[in-house]
Write an enzyme that holds these catalytic residues in place. Sequence first.
Site, mmCIF file in Angstrom:
data_model
loop_
_atom_site.group_PDB
_atom_site.id
_atom_site.type_symbol
_atom_site.label_atom_id
_atom_site.label_comp_id
_atom_site.label_asym_id
_atom_site.label_seq_id
_atom_site.Cartn_x
_atom_site.Cartn_y
_atom_site.Cartn_z
ATOM 1 C CE LYS A 97 -3.743 -2.463 2.286
ATOM 2 N NZ LYS A 97 -4.513 -2.776 3.496
ATOM 3 C CD GLN B 107 -3.311 -4.392 6.580
ATOM 4 O OE1 GLN B 107 -3.434 -3.336 5.963
ATOM 5 N NE2 GLN B 107 -3.726 -5.542 6.093
ATOM 6 C CG ASP C 60 -9.415 -0.034 5.126
ATOM 7 O OD1 ASP C 60 -9.149 -0.481 3.999
ATOM 8 O OD2 ASP C 60 -8.684 -0.180 6.118
HETATM 9 N N1 GUN Z 1 -6.733 -6.812 6.372
HETATM 10 C C1 GUN Z 1 -7.046 -7.562 5.284
HETATM 11 N N2 GUN Z 1 -7.585 -6.787 4.327
HETATM 12 C C2 GUN Z 1 -7.609 -5.529 4.807
HETATM 13 C C3 GUN Z 1 -8.039 -4.291 4.258
HETATM 14 O O1 GUN Z 1 -8.546 -4.193 3.130
HETATM 15 N N3 GUN Z 1 -7.883 -3.211 5.063
HETATM 16 C C4 GUN Z 1 -7.369 -3.293 6.322
HETATM 17 N N4 GUN Z 1 -7.275 -2.177 7.039
HETATM 18 N N5 GUN Z 1 -6.954 -4.433 6.852
HETATM 19 C C5 GUN Z 1 -7.070 -5.538 6.096
#
Ligand code: GUN
Length: 296
Positions: free
Chosen positions: A59, A103, A126
């Site tokens: 990311k 995350q 998100d």
């Molecule tokens: N853990 C697995 N997928 C995601 C996601 O799309 N966003 C976040 N914040 N954590 C995750």
Amino acid sequence: MRGEIILKAKIISGKSLASDLREKMKNDIEELRKKEIIPGLAVILVGDDPASRTYVNAKIRACKETGIHSVIYERPADIREDELISLINQLNQEDTIHGILVQLPLPSHISELKIIETISPEKDVDGFHPINIGKMMIGQTGFLPCTPLGIIQLVKSKNIDLTGKHVVVIGRSNIVGKPVGQLFLKENATVTYCHSKTKDLINITRQADILIVAIGKAKIINKDYIKKGAIVIDVGVNRLSDGSLSGDVDFEQVSQIAGYITPVPGGVGPMTITMLLSNTLLAAKGKKIGCSREFD
Ligand code: GUN
């Protein structure tokens, strides 16, 4: 050629679509810079789970490549919940930060819901905050979750009319399964949700015009689950014993039957990150997206 024609699926490349979308975004970001707005994303990583670190690194790298300012906040696994909450509150107030991402998963002593609820809904890129989820359910503008948004865009990139299509979703997570069904419903599809307790799964999946697989088990969906010509979207990312990656779908088998299929890697994954960039850009523009957004 002898006898039977084997139908080979067309590949829906998330890598290629993501790359096109990111190029367009770069221009938008350039325009914003002229107005002295630099989109900013804060990423919070708690603990040292290798998979989470890999996702976060991807990311951050994507932000750099696109021109989005990103800041990573790494915290130890034993951080107290109230410490994490005060970090988020601080970022909620920070003008240079337009998006905040924590995350997941978090260590078990921390309530994920409490943490998500602390993020300002206007910075929830998100799309996990209950306010944004509620808005999605009733068709109001708000941030949409990245993986479901990416999946809709992948399917739409093939100019497939979704009206009346039977979409079968396997998996009912808050992040993927539940919201992706809602987005397809908004597109006038007929949606069936399946999960680990579903009886006679194969009988349901064989009726799917579009099958979304988000189970988390390598190659569990083979050709017997697929209707000829179906669109198969594989959300799974599983590490095999030889170190390679595989989706939840047995690609070799299913690609003989399906009309379209997403590969792993290079399918849904790059689109999830691209939608995160897109949400961050929209947050910086101060413009909220919603279910009525035109997918371009
Ligand atoms: N853990 C697995 N997928 C995601 C996601 O799309 N966003 C976040 N914040 N954590 C995750």
